[in-house]
Write a protein that holds these residues in place. Structure first.
Motif, PDB file in Angstrom:
ATOM      1  N   TRP A   3      -5.316  -4.417  12.962  1.00  0.00           N
ATOM      2  CA  TRP A   3      -5.459  -5.633  12.186  1.00  0.00           C
ATOM      3  C   TRP A   3      -6.185  -6.667  13.041  1.00  0.00           C
ATOM      4  CZ3 TRP A   3      -1.239  -7.218   8.286  1.00  0.00           C
ATOM      5  CH2 TRP A   3      -0.728  -6.092   7.634  1.00  0.00           C
ATOM      6  N   GLU A  25      -6.927  -9.823   8.796  1.00  0.00           N
ATOM      7  CA  GLU A  25      -7.733  -8.838   8.074  1.00  0.00           C
ATOM      8  C   GLU A  25      -7.115  -7.476   8.341  1.00  0.00           C
ATOM      9  OE1 GLU A  25     -12.253  -7.008   8.058  1.00  0.00           O
ATOM     10  OE2 GLU A  25     -11.897  -9.013   8.892  1.00  0.00           O
ATOM     11  N   GLN A  26      -6.698  -6.837   7.264  1.00  0.00           N
ATOM     12  CA  GLN A  26      -6.083  -5.525   7.377  1.00  0.00           C
ATOM     13  C   GLN A  26      -7.157  -4.464   7.609  1.00  0.00           C
ATOM     14  OE1 GLN A  26      -3.543  -4.941   3.942  1.00  0.00           O
ATOM     15  NE2 GLN A  26      -2.707  -6.996   4.121  1.00  0.00           N
ATOM     16  N   ARG A  31      -8.179  -9.459   3.387  1.00  0.00           N
ATOM     17  CA  ARG A  31      -7.635 -10.584   4.146  1.00  0.00           C
ATOM     18  C   ARG A  31      -6.430 -11.157   3.416  1.00  0.00           C
ATOM     19  NH1 ARG A  31     -11.590 -14.535   7.350  1.00  0.00           N
ATOM     20  NH2 ARG A  31     -12.610 -12.975   8.636  1.00  0.00           N
ATOM     21  N   TYR A  34      -0.236 -13.989   6.691  1.00  0.00           N
ATOM     22  CA  TYR A  34       0.905 -13.234   7.200  1.00  0.00           C
ATOM     23  C   TYR A  34       1.749 -14.184   8.045  1.00  0.00           C
ATOM     24  CZ  TYR A  34       3.318  -9.079   8.991  1.00  0.00           C
ATOM     25  OH  TYR A  34       4.249  -8.113   9.288  1.00  0.00           O
TER      26      TYR A  34
END
Length: 178
Positions: A3, A25-26, A31, A34
């Motif tokens: 990530w 951003e995974q 995005r 978190y």
């Protein structure tokens, strides 16, 4: 898969807890926001005597409303090394001074939501130097034979994750020494 963090903003700050919103951003490119809890690191000390007993503290945790056995532990202060915090906490909470401390294990108890690390040390040469100065830490101290510790975890008498990780590492350390 990694990530990427593109930004961080404060949501809440105290000397003990910092809640942050991270723009991440995974790995799939999406995005999102978190939330992360930033906590200070914890230092834990397993003091073992010549009879292969570990010093534990019987204490109440008001947050969870539970009683249990724990090892001496506390927060690592800003600028303090974990080993120094472990020595300080052992003396403040038990009146024992470690002659030497060696690293036993490092753990990240909830790495998906918090950045706190738990550093566990072992001392085999602690000496009594006085009464504990931390009067609000525990009801009593007791030297507990290592063979009893496993059963205590199974009965739910040890529930603190820092202590659980520490005693499991301690039991493995003792097994490796045998």
């Amino acid at each position: 898969m990694q990530w990427a963090v593109h930004g961080e903003r404060a949501l809440y700050d105290t000397p003990w807890v910092r809640l942050r919103a991270l723009e991440v951003e995974q790995p799939d490119g999406e995005r999102c926001e978190y939330h992360v809890v930033r906590l200070r690191d914890v230092a834990v000390t397993a003091a073992v005597d010549e009879g292969q007993r570990v010093l534990m503290m019987w204490r109440h945790r008001f947050v969870t409303g539970t009683w249990g056995w724990e090892l001496p532990m506390g927060l690592v202060e800003d600028g303090e090394e974990p080993v120094a915090a472990a020595a300080r906490e052992l003396e403040e909470e038990t009146g024992l001074r470690a002659g030497s401390l060696r690293p036993l294990v490092r753990a990240e108890p909830a790495a998906g939501i918090t950045d706190s690390r738990h550093f566990v040390f072992r001392t085999d040469d602690a000496v009594h130097v006085g009464e504990p100065v931390e009067r609000n830490e525990s009801d009593r101290l007791e030297w507990i034979a290592l063979p009893r510790v496993r059963a205590m975890t199974q009965r739910g008498e040890i529930v603190s994750s820092a202590t659980l990780v520490a005693v499991m590492a301690l039991l493995l350390d003792v097994t490796m020494d045998s």
